[in-house]
Design a protein around this motif. Structure first.
Motif, PDB file in Angstrom:
ATOM      1  N   ALA A  41      -0.664  -0.751  -2.680  1.00 52.82           N
ATOM      2  CA  ALA A  41      -1.558  -1.852  -2.265  1.00 52.82           C
ATOM      3  C   ALA A  41      -1.293  -3.084  -3.121  1.00 52.82           C
ATOM      4  N   GLN A  42      -1.068  -2.898  -4.404  1.00 49.25           N
ATOM      5  CA  GLN A  42      -0.824  -4.043  -5.292  1.00 49.25           C
ATOM      6  C   GLN A  42       0.492  -4.718  -4.974  1.00 49.25           C
ATOM      7  N   SER A  43       1.450  -3.939  -4.487  1.00 46.86           N
ATOM      8  CA  SER A  43       2.757  -4.541  -4.177  1.00 46.86           C
ATOM      9  C   SER A  43       2.695  -5.420  -2.927  1.00 46.86           C
ATOM     10  N   VAL A  44       1.642  -5.259  -2.134  1.00 48.66           N
ATOM     11  CA  VAL A  44       1.523  -5.986  -0.867  1.00 48.66           C
ATOM     12  C   VAL A  44       1.221  -7.459  -1.092  1.00 48.66           C
ATOM     13  N   PHE A  45       0.303  -7.745  -2.036  1.00 48.98           N
ATOM     14  CA  PHE A  45      -0.078  -9.146  -2.197  1.00 48.98           C
ATOM     15  C   PHE A  45       0.563  -9.716  -3.451  1.00 48.98           C
TER      16      PHE A  45
END
Lengths: 172, 124
Positions: B113-117
């Motif tokens: 999830a952190q890599s998405v934004f």
């Protein structure tokens, strides 16, 4: 043709460009909504994990209390956990339809020794068990309910992340 | 999931220390099938990461398992394999153990999830 009339080709190109711009704007709005949903789901995931942590710690305390009261030696769990005969799980999960996709729901089969559904407490520890083990068993039941909720949130989070990545690659 | 598991429901699987396995089995998730295959694995002091990884992959390939529970300390031993799994079913849930608390920074789904934004660049 007068100097005020726009050529037809230019008009069509301008329309196509404005349609493309509005679809990009729509995709960006959808991305914003998905990002927001992702943050909410991350928060829910963390809260559920904390509850699972708390519930499993509470249940482990009961197991530890039983070991202390019984004064039994610590035997290998591999030896203690039943593997000699086949038996079936009482607690399972099924997929049920929800608003957006499917969710996992816990089902509990009644105890039926003839069909291989044994009571876990007696299957592992025998027939004479202290009250603390019965209490521990109830806490672990509740823990499983929280685990199923956590798994549902995780599934939804995974779907949201996949959708965001698809939309981002569509914009690039 | 197979048709049989759709009717009966699918199983949990657990890879953890003694207390975790005994506890969840008290909750009724334990099953040993006709081939003497269990849906749980007790990790002892002498259990190697290869054994944990083999068991994890076996559970991933079983069509009757929907949720895999693994103590985060053992998930860390096979971190690349756990992070590579990004399917919805079976869902892999990292749980704390008796001695090691849950660390959200290591959880694979939260890392994804952190890599998405990407936070916007600061303009000084």
């Amino acid at each position: 043709m007068s100097h005020n009339e726009v050529p037809f080709d230019e008009l069509m190109a301008a329309k196509r460009e404005s349609r493309a711009r509005s679809s990009v704007r729509e995709i960006r709005c959808l991305l914003d909504d998905l990002h927001l949903q992702m943050f909410h789901l991350m928060e829910d995931q963390e809260l559920l994990h904390l509850q699972v942590n708390k519930q499993s710690c509470r249940a482990r305390l009961f197991l530890a209390r039983t070991r202390l009261l019984q004064g039994s030696e610590r035997t290998s769990a591999e030896v203690r956990l039943p593997r000699g005969r086949s038996y079936k799980a009482l607690t399972r999960v099924i997929e049920v339809s929800k608003n957006l996709g499917k969710a996992l729901k816990i089902t509990r089969h009644p105890v039926e020794p003839i069909l291989g559904y044994f009571r876990p407490l007696t299957n592992i520890f025998g027939s004479l068990v202290p009250e603390s083990l019965r209490l521990a068993s109830r806490h672990w039941y509740h823990c499983l309910d929280l685990v199923a909720e956590c798994a549902n949130t995780r599934k939804e989070l995974q779907w949201t992340i996949t959708s965001i990545k698809m939309l981002q690659s569509a914009l690039d | 999931m197979s048709l049989d598991s759709e009717e009966l429901g699918s199983l949990f699987a657990v890879i953890g220390d003694e207390d975790t396995c005994v506890g969840f089995l008290l909750g009724g998730i334990g099953e040993v099938n006709e081939d003497r295959e269990a849906n749980f694995m007790v990790v002892e002091k002498d259990t190697t990461p290869d054994q944990i990884e083999a068991c994890f992959k076996k559970f991933l390939n079983r069509p009757d398992i929907a949720i895999i529970l693994i103590n985060q300390v053992y998930a860390d031993m096979i971190r690349p394999t756990v992070d590579a799994h990004n399917l919805e079913i079976p869902t892999v849930l990292e749980i704390p153990s008796k001695q090691y608390q849950y660390d959200a920074a290591k959880d694979s789904i939260l890392k994804r999830a952190q890599s998405v934004f990407n936070p916007p660049e600061r303009r000084y």
